[in-house]
Enzyme design. Sequence first.
Site, short mmCIF file in Angstrom:
data_model
loop_
_atom_site.label_atom_id
_atom_site.label_comp_id
_atom_site.label_asym_id
_atom_site.label_seq_id
_atom_site.Cartn_x
_atom_site.Cartn_y
_atom_site.Cartn_z
N GLU A 22 0.91 -1.18 0.14
CA GLU A 22 -0.03 0.18 -0.07
C GLU A 22 0.76 1.31 -0.04
OE1 GLU A 22 -3.63 -0.03 2.56
OE2 GLU A 22 -2.90 -2.21 3.14
N HIS A 78 -9.08 9.41 2.77
CA HIS A 78 -8.69 8.25 1.74
C HIS A 78 -8.98 8.67 0.31
CE1 HIS A 78 -7.94 4.48 0.17
NE2 HIS A 78 -7.67 3.94 1.09
N ARG A 131 -0.94 8.83 1.57
CA ARG A 131 -2.39 9.16 1.18
C ARG A 131 -2.48 10.74 1.35
NH1 ARG A 131 -5.58 4.87 4.84
NH2 ARG A 131 -4.64 3.31 3.49
N HIS A 167 -11.51 9.39 6.45
CA HIS A 167 -11.26 8.07 6.72
C HIS A 167 -10.71 7.63 8.13
CE1 HIS A 167 -10.26 3.83 5.60
NE2 HIS A 167 -9.03 4.19 5.58
N ARG A 204 -1.16 8.94 9.10
CA ARG A 204 -0.90 7.52 9.16
C ARG A 204 -0.53 6.80 8.25
NH1 ARG A 204 -4.84 2.97 8.69
NH2 ARG A 204 -6.05 4.49 7.82
#
Length: 558
Positions: free
Chosen positions: A117, A242, A293, A354, A389
């Site tokens: 990811e 997100h 992100r 998110h 994060r």
Amino acid sequence: MITDYLIIGSGIAGLSLALRLSEFGTVSVITKKQKAESNTNYAQGGIAAVMYDDGETDYQNDNYDLHIKDTIDCGAGICNVKAVEKIVYEGPDRVRELIEFGARFSKENGKLSLGKEGGHSRNRIIHANDLTGKEIERALLNKISGQKNITIYEYYFAIDFLTNKNLKSKNSKGKKCYGIYAMNVKNNKVEKIIARETILATGGAGQVYLHTSNPAIATGDGIAMGYRAGCKIANMEFIQFHPTTLYDPEISETSSQVFLISEAVRGAGAVLKTMKGKEFMHKYDKRKSLAPRDIVARAIDNEMKKSGDPHVCLDLTHLDPDKIKKEFPNIYKKCLSKGIDITKEMIPVVPAAHYTCGGIVTDLKGRTNVENLYASGEVTMTGVHGANRLASNSLLEAMVFSYAIFEELERKLKSENQKTLNIKQKKSEAQKALNSIYKNIYDWNEEGIENNEEWILISHNRKEIKEVMSDFVGIVRNTLRLERAYRRINMMRDEIEDFYKKTKVSVELLELRNLVTVAYLIIKSAMMRKESRGLHYMLDYPERDDKKFLKDTVLIDF
Ligand code: FAD
Ligand code: SIN
């Protein structure tokens, strides 16, 4: 109700801890809806961990240092390195524990299959296809169903912590938690729940925005309760959007949960493009569609603003269709139900709120600044995430910090038991103490009117809070917008508090009160950080300012 351990919330943080604590005494888990309904249940991508030297996985040249570095890089300078090291070093054991509890993760050639990811320099995401959270929740609930010391109370809504101010005769100084007031939603009665130790595991607050990947339960109740009880709250400005949720023109403005298109899809090779089919991420970051992100969400926001398009697209059409269907069966099915065959057509996507990086401050043992009150999971600010994060670090953080609470409570119990030779006698004394606290706590004041006319006016505030937050406190911010949001939210906060004091409580009202509190905390924190860092991007302070802001934003209600 009287219990040894009270856990509020039945996601990964609450349930994994319940299983451990049941060794020591009675565990009551309360949860505001059905037991599986949680952010955990919707997690897709997986759980990040370096499954080092277990003889099972393909290591992919990974090691702890790389996972630590990726997490810290993503956190933009303000991660607590000790907390990051803790989740990375202890993570593999917690993943093994999940497997022992019965979770079945995807495998390839007999080994755990490792996904990728954004922001991860290696493949290290353990997953159960694209339904990882559902599998974890299933396994934990299944394991709990056989435990006689654990009771799950569904449709119990935690309202506020019981602290010194709720005692009839005040016999202790400092901040201490004795349990909570909770509403039994099935009969609308408010009960006192008294516990030796209270653990908050209520998750995040995505519902404060119009569009969010979070289910309806995520109204930030725990953060608001903690703030009212005098807990330290930190880093609430860092709300993670997100980059890729399914664009749905039919989504209603108040039911705001949107469907996530996992970052693992980009990890498998999907590419972000404009509606016209042009790639754009190379203009923003060398990692392109797999940048962290904050960068990807801002890039999409910028492209949409420039073109006026309602969404961008995620293109998987160059990938092997059978692999897509095998690895992302849920995403494939959901998109097909909306008329999109993702093996042949691009997926329309937009960013949505998110993850709440901030929350109740805890130390490395999961302790808050209120005695006998612990917290774990998305409700917390442990220092792991900093200003942004890293993907798939939150399930991990919840497992590791719930285990830390277990260890701390075990240590506490052992040290108490050491003071006496007679454990049976000790237990009965503890029970007597709980009974006496129960009697010493005021019953809930049932007075209050049902004011339907005024409620109609106040209930509109829920939509207004979401609109204010989405319009003025979104991916890109500036001082003027934040000040405007602050004035509006403060006015609503006063109105709602005033209404709350004179009205019989309901779930809707309790959530509204919590949402407005969380909105206030986000805006207040955002106004304090006059720089751009991680998820907090200010047009009028576009640079990172390490001289002034290399620190957490801490709020406390005195
Ligand atoms: P939750 O799982 O949200 O559980 C909170 C519990 O508290 C719920 O049971 C809720 O009902 C209860 N509760 C809340 N308020 C009250 C109240 N007032 N009274 C009583 N009960 C209450 N993270 C990853 O690491 N990897 C992923 O792949 C990933 N994918 C995600 C996909 C989606 C769509 C979403 C929404 C999140 C994802 N995340 C992922 C984030 C991760 O799922 C969450 O951060 C994590 O599951 C939080 O766990 P938790 O136990 O802290 O809270
Ligand atoms: C995803 O699957 O993209 C979500 C992962 C996460 O939020 O950690």
